[in-house]
Design an enzyme around this catalytic site. Structure first.
Site: not given
Ligand code: ARG
Length: 466
Positions: A29, A116, A161-162, A283, A289, A296, A328, A331
């Site tokens: 990650s 964690n 409205t509408h 455009s 244009k 948008e 994970q 993110k």
């Molecule tokens: N990359 C993990 C996450 O985003 C971090 C925690 C990982 N913990 C583990 N025991 N593998 O959640």
């Protein structure tokens, strides 16, 4: 990152063979969670100081860790840090580098914590800053709308409205409707912030730790409102991220509606506004244009955040306590939500107050659409005609106006009296757009003086928050 990385993962002790190359890439990650390096380092520094205060590290170890982390932060800032996918994530990349730089003391940093609680802390620190930035940008946008509303309190546009012409409105009143939406968005963000700003650090893997940690110390240093009450909950739940994304989706639903209106208004069919060239594109084939692409895109980007909200809800729904690697996956949706909200707000805070108004066109459109028909009905009611009868009388007058292509205000008295003998000379006061606007003179109404009163209230609010 290189494919031929030979770095050993920090957890490899119990393993007898190297991780499959594909699995290494699949589980890594670092290519996205490196974005959390500042928060990660900040959390590690607080943890190291606390470990020293608790007597788990000595002062020399603490100082060497703090120094090493400071240097690593500079390396990353300068783009000189080597990120290794074999070290999985932002946490282990930084920890490994720390040990490379300072030796044995680096290996002690992870005492009494887990990735964690580390990641849960990092995301909360990150989101807390993101929300503060979003709230500031929301206020800048609100301020722009309030100024526009004050300047255009007397500018008349058709209200719809509408998407059919309904009644005349002050353009300033319309801008303040947008302002009110953004105030609620800001409140939602700030309310969510209260649940974001709770500290998981100390929960360790899931059950807490056997070291004599002082969570109030890390909590104070990291600026959290309080430490979490339950270690299992702290490492596992991402409801705060879901809640933020929900608030973001609602916010973008609002900006998307604004985008839709501006796109309609720039169309030659409406021709109410002109967006500055710097916010438009052309455009490649049609030389005439000028397209409202920024609006948008803001409308279009709402779709991805709605998707992220579904992704986060679905990610969470089947997870047993406590931490699971599924998390994970929180993110990328979260980061993209933050980026999308910040960019959309920035675009609109810059563009909306800079739009040019075609006031005569708006006025003309309100006039063409029988926008004062309700005013005529209300006039008849004041002359003692029951509202339902008044409605029918005005309906007949409008029908006649459509047939002969004439607004009610342009019909002569005899013609109008043909529909009801309750109509007198004074009817013309209510048939003008200005008269219609001025008549709606109560809290929340569109009369210019009510708009100005709301502008004053909004300014007071914004000043008190600044
Ligand atoms: N990359 C993990 C996450 O985003 C971090 C925690 C990982 N913990 C583990 N025991 N593998 O959640």
């Amino acid at each position: 990152m290189t494919d031929k990385d030979t770095t050993q993962p920090l957890w490899s002790g119990r393993f007898t063979e190297a991780t499959d190359a594909f699995v290494e890439a699949f589980t890594a990650s670092a290519h996205f969670d490196r974005r959390l390096y500042r928060q990660d380092i900040r959390g590690s520094m607080a943890h190291a100081r606390m470990l020293a205060a608790a007597g788990v590290l000595n002062d020399a170890e603490r100082d060497s860790i703090l120094q090493g982390l400071t240097e690593i932060e500079s390396e990353i800032d300068a783009g000189k840090f080597h990120w290794s996918p074999a070290l999985e994530d932002v946490h282990m990349n930084i920890e490994k580098r720390l040990t490379e730089r300072i030796g044995e003391a680096g290996k002690k940093l992870h005492t009494g914590r887990s990735r964690n609680d580390q990641i849960a802390t990092d995301i909360r620190l990150y989101l807390r800053e993101a929300i503060a930035t979003i709230a500031a940008e929301l206020m800048r946008f609100q301020r722009g709308l309030v100024e526009l509303a004050e300047r255009e309190a007397q500018t008349i546009m058709p209200g719809f409205t509408h998407l059919q012409v309904a009644q005349p409105l002050s353009f300033g009143h319309h801008m303040l409707a947008w302002y009110e939406m953004l105030v609620r968005d800001q409140e939602r963000m700030e309310d969510c912030q209260r649940r974001v700003n709770v500290m998981p650090l100390g929960a360790a893997a899931l059950a807490g730790t056997s070291y004599p940690i002082d969570r109030s110390m890390t909590c104070a240093e990291l600026g959290f409102d309080r430490p979490s009450n339950n270690s299992l909950d702290a490492v596992s739940d991402r409801d705060f991220a879901i809640e933020f994304t929900a608030a973001a989706a609602i916010l973008l639903t609002h900006t998307s509606r604004m985008a839709e209106e501006m796109i309609l208004w720039t169309s030659p069919m409406f021709d109410f506004i002109d967006l500055p060239d710097r916010f438009c594109t052309g455009s490649s084939i049609m030389p005439q244009k000028k397209n409202p692409d920024v609006a948008e895109l803001v409308r279009g980007k709402t779709a991805r955040v709605n998707g992220h909200l579904m992704a986060l809800l679905t990610l969470m729904k089947s997870q047993p306590l406590a931490y699971n690697r599924d998390n994970q996956e929180d993110k990328e949706p979260l980061f993209d939500t933050v980026d999308t909200v910040q960019a959309s707000l920035r675009a609109f805070a810059d563009m909306v107050p800079a739009m040019g108004l075609k006031r005569e066109n708006m006025y003309g459109a309100a006039k063409k659409g029988f926008a004062t028909a309700t005013d005529l009905a209300d006039y008849l009611v004041r002359k003692d005609v029951p509202f339902r009868d008044a409605h029918a009388i005005v309906g007949a007058a409008v029908r006649h106006g459509v047939d002969i292509g004439m607004d009610l205000a342009d019909m002569d008295l005899a013609t109008l009296q043909g529909f009801s003998d309750a109509i007198g000379e004074d009817v013309y006061e209510v048939l003008t757009l200005e008269g219609s606007l001025a008549a709606r003179d109560h809290l929340g109404g569109t009369a210019p003086q009510q708009v100005r009163a709301q502008v004053a209230k909004a300014r007071e609010r914004l000043d008190s928050l600044a």
